[in-house]
Design a protein around this motif. Structure first.
Motif, PDB file in Angstrom:
ATOM      1  N   GLN B  26     -11.566  -7.286  -2.359  1.00  0.00           N
ATOM      2  CA  GLN B  26     -11.813  -6.323  -1.287  1.00  0.00           C
ATOM      3  C   GLN B  26     -11.530  -6.881   0.113  1.00  0.00           C
ATOM      4  OE1 GLN B  26     -15.745  -4.950  -2.141  1.00  0.00           O
ATOM      5  NE2 GLN B  26     -16.770  -6.808  -1.465  1.00  0.00           N
ATOM      6  N   LYS B  27     -11.766  -8.169   0.271  1.00  0.00           N
ATOM      7  CA  LYS B  27     -11.527  -8.726   1.596  1.00  0.00           C
ATOM      8  C   LYS B  27     -10.032  -8.731   1.924  1.00  0.00           C
ATOM      9  CE  LYS B  27     -12.621 -12.607   4.577  1.00  0.00           C
ATOM     10  NZ  LYS B  27     -13.270 -13.908   4.729  1.00  0.00           N
ATOM     11  N   LEU B  28      -9.256  -9.165   0.964  1.00  0.00           N
ATOM     12  CA  LEU B  28      -7.812  -9.175   1.181  1.00  0.00           C
ATOM     13  C   LEU B  28      -7.297  -7.751   1.387  1.00  0.00           C
ATOM     14  CD1 LEU B  28      -5.095 -10.527   1.344  1.00  0.00           C
ATOM     15  CD2 LEU B  28      -5.134 -10.914  -1.099  1.00  0.00           C
ATOM     16  N   PHE B  30      -8.926  -5.248   2.580  1.00  0.00           N
ATOM     17  CA  PHE B  30      -9.326  -4.822   3.916  1.00  0.00           C
ATOM     18  C   PHE B  30      -8.424  -5.445   4.983  1.00  0.00           C
ATOM     19  CE2 PHE B  30     -11.881  -5.797   7.737  1.00  0.00           C
ATOM     20  CZ  PHE B  30     -12.062  -4.509   8.207  1.00  0.00           C
ATOM     21  N   ASN B  31      -8.059  -6.687   4.776  1.00  0.00           N
ATOM     22  CA  ASN B  31      -7.189  -7.356   5.743  1.00  0.00           C
ATOM     23  C   ASN B  31      -5.777  -6.778   5.766  1.00  0.00           C
ATOM     24  OD1 ASN B  31      -8.115 -10.000   7.362  1.00  0.00           O
ATOM     25  ND2 ASN B  31      -9.450  -9.667   5.603  1.00  0.00           N
ATOM     26  N   TYR B  34      -6.264  -3.737   7.772  1.00  0.00           N
ATOM     27  CA  TYR B  34      -6.494  -4.062   9.184  1.00  0.00           C
ATOM     28  C   TYR B  34      -5.181  -4.373   9.894  1.00  0.00           C
ATOM     29  CZ  TYR B  34      -7.964  -6.691  13.286  1.00  0.00           C
ATOM     30  OH  TYR B  34      -8.103  -7.154  14.556  1.00  0.00           O
ATOM     31  N   ILE B  40     -10.319  -2.067  13.217  1.00  0.00           N
ATOM     32  CA  ILE B  40     -11.285  -2.237  12.133  1.00  0.00           C
ATOM     33  C   ILE B  40     -11.770  -0.901  11.581  1.00  0.00           C
ATOM     34  CG2 ILE B  40     -13.649  -3.036  11.664  1.00  0.00           C
ATOM     35  CD1 ILE B  40     -13.037  -5.475  13.395  1.00  0.00           C
ATOM     36  N   LYS B  44     -11.353   0.147   7.760  1.00  0.00           N
ATOM     37  CA  LYS B  44     -12.498   0.334   6.876  1.00  0.00           C
ATOM     38  C   LYS B  44     -12.374   1.663   6.121  1.00  0.00           C
ATOM     39  CE  LYS B  44     -17.357   1.311   6.934  1.00  0.00           C
ATOM     40  NZ  LYS B  44     -18.416   1.879   7.758  1.00  0.00           N
ATOM     41  N   ASP B  45     -12.070   2.715   6.863  1.00  0.00           N
ATOM     42  CA  ASP B  45     -11.930   4.023   6.220  1.00  0.00           C
ATOM     43  C   ASP B  45     -10.836   4.009   5.152  1.00  0.00           C
ATOM     44  OD1 ASP B  45     -13.910   4.956   7.806  1.00  0.00           O
ATOM     45  OD2 ASP B  45     -12.603   5.999   9.237  1.00  0.00           O
ATOM     46  N   THR B  47      -9.514   1.473   3.551  1.00  0.00           N
ATOM     47  CA  THR B  47      -9.835   0.618   2.397  1.00  0.00           C
ATOM     48  C   THR B  47     -10.801   1.333   1.467  1.00  0.00           C
ATOM     49  OG1 THR B  47      -9.713  -1.234   3.943  1.00  0.00           O
ATOM     50  CG2 THR B  47     -10.477  -1.726   1.739  1.00  0.00           C
ATOM     51  N   GLN B  48     -11.799   1.947   2.047  1.00  0.00           N
ATOM     52  CA  GLN B  48     -12.774   2.640   1.195  1.00  0.00           C
ATOM     53  C   GLN B  48     -12.130   3.830   0.483  1.00  0.00           C
ATOM     54  OE1 GLN B  48     -16.445   3.406   3.288  1.00  0.00           O
ATOM     55  NE2 GLN B  48     -17.064   1.262   3.065  1.00  0.00           N
ATOM     56  N   PHE B  51     -10.246   2.451  -2.392  1.00  0.00           N
ATOM     57  CA  PHE B  51     -11.112   2.020  -3.488  1.00  0.00           C
ATOM     58  C   PHE B  51     -11.638   3.228  -4.276  1.00  0.00           C
ATOM     59  CE2 PHE B  51     -12.406  -2.238  -1.317  1.00  0.00           C
ATOM     60  CZ  PHE B  51     -11.143  -2.731  -1.602  1.00  0.00           C
ATOM     61  N   LEU B  52     -11.961   4.281  -3.559  1.00  0.00           N
ATOM     62  CA  LEU B  52     -12.421   5.482  -4.258  1.00  0.00           C
ATOM     63  C   LEU B  52     -11.311   6.056  -5.131  1.00  0.00           C
ATOM     64  CD1 LEU B  52     -14.478   7.224  -1.422  1.00  0.00           C
ATOM     65  CD2 LEU B  52     -15.385   6.075  -3.442  1.00  0.00           C
ATOM     66  N   LYS B  53     -10.105   6.058  -4.598  1.00  0.00           N
ATOM     67  CA  LYS B  53      -8.956   6.516  -5.397  1.00  0.00           C
ATOM     68  C   LYS B  53      -8.821   5.657  -6.650  1.00  0.00           C
ATOM     69  CE  LYS B  53      -5.965   8.155  -1.753  1.00  0.00           C
ATOM     70  NZ  LYS B  53      -4.882   7.655  -0.888  1.00  0.00           N
ATOM     71  N   ASN B  77      -0.431   2.117   0.020  1.00  0.00           N
ATOM     72  CA  ASN B  77      -0.005   3.514   0.092  1.00  0.00           C
ATOM     73  C   ASN B  77      -0.932   4.344   0.961  1.00  0.00           C
ATOM     74  OD1 ASN B  77       2.341   3.561  -1.360  1.00  0.00           O
ATOM     75  ND2 ASN B  77       1.302   3.798  -3.323  1.00  0.00           N
TER      76      ASN B  77
END
Ligand SMILES: [Zn+2]
Lengths: 377, 196
Positions: B26-28, B30-31, B34, B40, B44-45, B47-48, B51-53, B77
């Motif tokens: 998740q950190k990668l 998010f980066n 970013y 940020i 954040k939006d 990335t989340q 993840f939900l997808k 994507n």
């Protein structure tokens, strides 16, 4: 080699993505040529500046807020799964029918394409697809040549295809929903479009590669990729590829004669070859004549969305250019005009590049990319 | 091995397993977001969302492929979609954009030209680097981020961006040329910071 050519190589040279011959040439040139050396060092600098960018931490409460969202999704997913039961049973039956008519060893892997991409495939022509599919199934005859000799070879693969189809089928309720559905989580029953899409894929699996031409819409783009393991030498492989008008990964840099005569071309264990789509069966036949093929498969993938995105982007940029030109005409200030000219130049560069991407994609559509592993025996 | 069972459990909807599954990535992820989006909040939006997808569609994950690659593909994507939407808005308000954006950038550099401390200097370079990346086209931006910032291999990038290795090669080359040009032009960099 001239400087322009060298500068095109520099990036790949830095990442060691060039073959030995090129590597030596670039190396030599960089010692001799000040200008290219400066370019090379500048690129190294740019890369190291990128590398120095730090990893930043996740924002606070990232995991907590994600967790809440996941719980929401789970709730709606569970509700859905009950409704989905019928749909799953239904597609299983569809799958059985599909397997019944599937006789070729080729399959696509649309499953691999991110959902959104499948999702936003143009629904308008999926009806058309269905018509075409029906037409094709009616007219379909097993190609004569294939029937006897290839049957044995494709037997194992057919099992794979079946396994794949079964597996794929489990995913189908999702595979065929539209992006709107994904967002709204409302799709419960198969629509006509969804059903016709399944038919279409199934039928295209059957008819690839030779007959697939008829299947494809003018505006639909399929990419072919594959894998082969065979016990021939790289020299023999090059010969086959050359004879049927294919290309090798390195052939853009050198012509075939070069590769063969250059002594320092080390025999590779793995080679990437590009075979014209219509010559695929010929390639397979010739390869099997020369060596023992252990593994061979070709996948196809619908890249219509990618393709259309790029075309759309080009269109957008062209509109942008028109706007910028208009704006330039309205300005009298030479500073402003200069700025806009710069901007137009940038847009032009973007357009050129995207056009090259389209060219690349066209090549991928016309040629099948096969990764060939050569083994000794 | 362990990842396999986490995937299986996630496919049955088990949230904790999914959270464990993405923990290392998740950190990668998010980066990547970013650097793609430049701030940020958007990162954040995105990335989340990604993840939900992934959670919703994990049934579609094929075991032969690598989970992390699959996840990064969705993240990339999602970011590209965000950028495309942004760009659409940008095209319509184009006239104001050129001047204000560039004017701002130039002024910022002028203000900070003589900062003495090394740390501040370094931060400034990084800030300008991000601005340089922001001014790349989205194709260029994604390969620079994946290759030069995150260090993915050409093969991985081809999978993440769903294109051929040949395309990756030419894109990386062009992206670096473009980045180099931005840096060289001095639009974003003070010459004292970067010795080129
Ligand atoms: Zn030179």
């Amino acid at each position: 080699m001239n400087c322009t050519k060298i500068q095109e190589w520099i990036s790949l040279y830095i990442d060691e993505q060039v073959d030995e011959v090129t590597k030596e040439e670039v190396k030599k040139h960089l010692i001799e040529c000040e200008k290219c050396k400066a370019e090379y060092e500048m690129m190294l600098e740019a890369i190291s500046l990128c590398k120095e960018l730090p990893m930043i931490d996740l924002p606070e409460e990232f995991e907590e807020s994600l967790h809440e969202k996941l719980v929401d999704v789970q709730k709606s997913k569970y509700k859905k799964s009950i409704k989905n039961m019928n749909w799953k049973a239904f597609t299983s039956i569809a799958a059985m029918l599909v397997i019944g008519i599937t006789s070729m060893s080729l399959f696509n892997f649309t499953k691999d394409i991110p959902k959104e991409e499948i999702a936003s495939m143009n629904i308008d022509y999926s009806k058309q697809k269905q018509l075409d599919t029906e037409k094709n199934v009616e007219n379909e005859e097993i190609p004569e040549k294939k029937s006897e000799e290839n049957k044995k070879d494709t037997k194992d693969l057919n099992t794979d295809v079946k396994k794949y189809l079964l597996q794929k089928n489990n995913d189908n309720p999702k595979d065929s929903v539209t992006s709107k559905d994904i967002l709204e989580e409302e799709s419960t029953n198969p629509t006509q479009e969804q059903l016709s899409k399944i038919d279409f894929y199934a039928a295209s699996e059957e008819t690839l590669p030779v007959k697939n031409y008829r299947m494809q819409q003018a505006n639909q783009h399929i990419r072919y990729k594959g894998f082969m393991t065979i016990n021939i030498s790289s020299h023999e492989l090059i010969q086959i590829v050359q004879n049927i008008g294919g290309n090798l990964e390195t052939s853009k840099d050198y012509n075939m004669e070069d590769i063969k005569t250059k002594m320092n071309f080390s025999p590779t264990e793995e080679m990437v070859v590009y075979i014209p789509k219509e010559k695929l069966s010929e390639f397979e036949k010739k390869a099997r004549e020369l060596g023992e093929v252990k593994k061979y498969f070709i996948e196809n993938e619908d890249i219509t969305r990618n393709y259309e995105n790029i075309l759309q982007e080009i269109k957008n940029l062209q509109n942008q250019k028109i706007k910028l030109k208009e704006e330039m005409n309205n300005h009298n200030d030479s500073e402003q005009i200069k700025k806009i000219q710069e901007e137009i130049k940038k847009v032009n560069e973007n357009i050129d590049e995207l056009k090259e991407e389209v060219k690349n994609l066209n090549e991928e559509i016309q040629f099948c990319t096969i990764c060939v592993s050569l083994y000794d025996e | 091995m362990q990842e396999k069972s986490l995937i299986h459990k996630s496919q049955q909807g088990h949230i904790e397993s999914f959270e464990n599954l993405i923990k290392n990535y998740q950190k990668l992820a998010f980066n990547i977001a970013y650097r793609m989006l430049g701030n940020i909040e958007d990162a954040k939006d995105a990335t989340q969302d990604a993840f939900l997808k992934a959670y919703k569609n994990i049934d579609q994950f094929k075991e032969e492929s690598t989970f992390s690659t699959w996840l990064y593909k969705i993240v990339t994507n999602t970011c590209l979609d965000v950028l495309r939407k942004k760009k659409k808005i940008k095209i319509y308000s184009y006239d104001q954009n050129i001047e204000t954006e560039k004017g701002k950038v130039l002024r910022e550099i002028a203000d900070e030209e003589n900062t003495p401390e090394k740390i501040v200097e370094k931060n400034e370079i990084q800030k300008h680097m991000q601005q340089a990346i922001d001014s790349l086209s989205e194709h260029h931006r994604s390969v620079i981020i994946l290759r030069d910032i995150q260090g993915f291999s050409y093969e991985e990038i081809a999978k993440i961006l769903n294109c051929s290795k040949g395309t990756v090669k030419s894109r990386i080359n062009r992206a670096r040329q473009a980045l180099k040009k931005i840096i060289k032009s001095g639009e974003l960099f003070d010459k004292d910071y970067v010795k080129i």
